[in-house]
Write a protein that holds these residues in place. Structure first.
Motif, PDB file in Angstrom:
ATOM      1  N   ALA A 225       1.122  -1.221   0.143  1.00  0.00           N
ATOM      2  CA  ALA A 225      -0.061  -0.064  -0.120  1.00  0.00           C
ATOM      3  C   ALA A 225       0.861   1.263  -0.123  1.00  0.00           C
ATOM      4  O   ALA A 225       0.757   2.201  -0.716  1.00  0.00           O
ATOM      5  CB  ALA A 225      -0.976   0.271   1.194  1.00  0.00           C
ATOM      6  N   MET A 226       1.771   1.261   0.671  1.00  0.00           N
ATOM      7  CA  MET A 226       2.670   2.393   0.926  1.00  0.00           C
ATOM      8  C   MET A 226       3.560   2.634  -0.555  1.00  0.00           C
ATOM      9  O   MET A 226       3.687   3.656  -0.958  1.00  0.00           O
ATOM     10  CB  MET A 226       3.938   2.263   2.027  1.00  0.00           C
ATOM     11  N   ALA A 227       3.862   1.468  -1.214  1.00  0.00           N
ATOM     12  CA  ALA A 227       4.411   1.561  -2.377  1.00  0.00           C
ATOM     13  C   ALA A 227       3.563   2.167  -3.620  1.00  0.00           C
ATOM     14  O   ALA A 227       3.853   3.090  -4.439  1.00  0.00           O
ATOM     15  CB  ALA A 227       4.890   0.050  -2.987  1.00  0.00           C
ATOM     16  N   LEU A 228       2.313   1.644  -3.394  1.00  0.00           N
ATOM     17  CA  LEU A 228       1.360   2.592  -4.507  1.00  0.00           C
ATOM     18  C   LEU A 228       0.932   3.909  -4.012  1.00  0.00           C
ATOM     19  O   LEU A 228       0.966   4.695  -4.893  1.00  0.00           O
ATOM     20  CB  LEU A 228       0.129   1.732  -4.129  1.00  0.00           C
ATOM     21  N   VAL A 229       1.165   4.285  -2.681  1.00  0.00           N
ATOM     22  CA  VAL A 229       0.819   5.715  -2.562  1.00  0.00           C
ATOM     23  C   VAL A 229       2.328   6.553  -3.191  1.00  0.00           C
ATOM     24  O   VAL A 229       2.071   7.481  -3.757  1.00  0.00           O
ATOM     25  CB  VAL A 229       0.836   5.941  -1.188  1.00  0.00           C
ATOM     26  N   VAL A 230       3.447   6.012  -3.018  1.00  0.00           N
ATOM     27  CA  VAL A 230       4.705   6.489  -3.185  1.00  0.00           C
ATOM     28  C   VAL A 230       4.839   6.860  -4.711  1.00  0.00           C
ATOM     29  O   VAL A 230       4.746   7.784  -5.407  1.00  0.00           O
ATOM     30  CB  VAL A 230       5.888   5.953  -2.999  1.00  0.00           C
ATOM     31  N   ILE A 231       4.253   5.591  -5.507  1.00  0.00           N
ATOM     32  CA  ILE A 231       4.132   5.650  -6.894  1.00  0.00           C
ATOM     33  C   ILE A 231       3.231   6.802  -7.635  1.00  0.00           C
ATOM     34  O   ILE A 231       3.568   7.523  -8.410  1.00  0.00           O
ATOM     35  CB  ILE A 231       3.944   4.483  -7.634  1.00  0.00           C
ATOM     36  N   GLY A 232       1.986   6.826  -6.904  1.00  0.00           N
ATOM     37  CA  GLY A 232       1.194   7.666  -7.207  1.00  0.00           C
ATOM     38  C   GLY A 232       1.433   9.245  -7.045  1.00  0.00           C
ATOM     39  O   GLY A 232       1.230  10.123  -7.764  1.00  0.00           O
ATOM     40  N   LEU A 233       2.061   9.300  -6.138  1.00  0.00           N
ATOM     41  CA  LEU A 233       2.668  10.830  -5.693  1.00  0.00           C
ATOM     42  C   LEU A 233       3.692  11.115  -6.563  1.00  0.00           C
ATOM     43  O   LEU A 233       3.844  12.226  -7.280  1.00  0.00           O
ATOM     44  CB  LEU A 233       3.077  10.952  -4.288  1.00  0.00           C
ATOM     45  N   TRP A 234       4.463  10.121  -6.948  1.00  0.00           N
ATOM     46  CA  TRP A 234       5.795  10.269  -7.721  1.00  0.00           C
ATOM     47  C   TRP A 234       5.096  10.798  -9.028  1.00  0.00           C
ATOM     48  O   TRP A 234       5.678  11.601  -9.805  1.00  0.00           O
ATOM     49  CB  TRP A 234       6.737   9.078  -8.060  1.00  0.00           C
ATOM     50  N   THR A 235       4.012   9.957  -9.550  1.00  0.00           N
ATOM     51  CA  THR A 235       3.738  10.183 -10.991  1.00  0.00           C
ATOM     52  C   THR A 235       2.892  11.645 -11.163  1.00  0.00           C
ATOM     53  O   THR A 235       2.724  12.303 -12.143  1.00  0.00           O
ATOM     54  CB  THR A 235       2.676   9.333 -11.659  1.00  0.00           C
ATOM     55  N   THR A 236       2.208  12.125  -9.870  1.00  0.00           N
ATOM     56  CA  THR A 236       1.485  13.478  -9.976  1.00  0.00           C
ATOM     57  C   THR A 236       2.480  14.243  -9.695  1.00  0.00           C
ATOM     58  O   THR A 236       2.210  15.386 -10.506  1.00  0.00           O
ATOM     59  CB  THR A 236       0.593  13.161  -8.656  1.00  0.00           C
ATOM     60  N   PHE A 237       3.322  14.383  -8.798  1.00  0.00           N
ATOM     61  CA  PHE A 237       4.189  15.521  -8.624  1.00  0.00           C
ATOM     62  C   PHE A 237       5.719  15.488  -9.037  1.00  0.00           C
ATOM     63  O   PHE A 237       6.434  16.455  -8.950  1.00  0.00           O
ATOM     64  CB  PHE A 237       4.358  15.767  -7.031  1.00  0.00           C
ATOM     65  N   GLY A 238       5.953  14.660  -9.683  1.00  0.00           N
ATOM     66  CA  GLY A 238       7.248  14.288 -10.194  1.00  0.00           C
ATOM     67  C   GLY A 238       7.735  15.293 -11.239  1.00  0.00           C
ATOM     68  O   GLY A 238       8.759  16.142 -11.034  1.00  0.00           O
TER      69      GLY A 238
END
Length: 52
Positions: free
Chosen positions: A25-38
């Motif tokens: 779940a934490m990995a999914l959150v990090v990936i989502g934030l990375w693609t959004t704010f990267g």
């Protein structure tokens, strides 16, 4: 039948599975934030580097 009852009550390994689910779940959150704010963070770093 007694072996089946003991197997159903055995909770060894349940904690490892729970930790694995939390990590996923934490990995999914990090990936989502990375693609959004990267891209925005990349532009920010580029602007700061250009200003220096």
């Amino acid at each position: 039948m007694d072996i089946l009852k003991r197997f159903c009550r055995d909770e060894n390994g349940a904690t490892a599975i729970e930790y694995g689910m939390i990590a996923a779940a934490m990995a999914l959150v990090v990936i989502g934030l990375w693609t959004t704010f990267g891209p925005a963070v990349g532009r920010l770093y580029a602007d700061v580097a250009g200003a220096l």
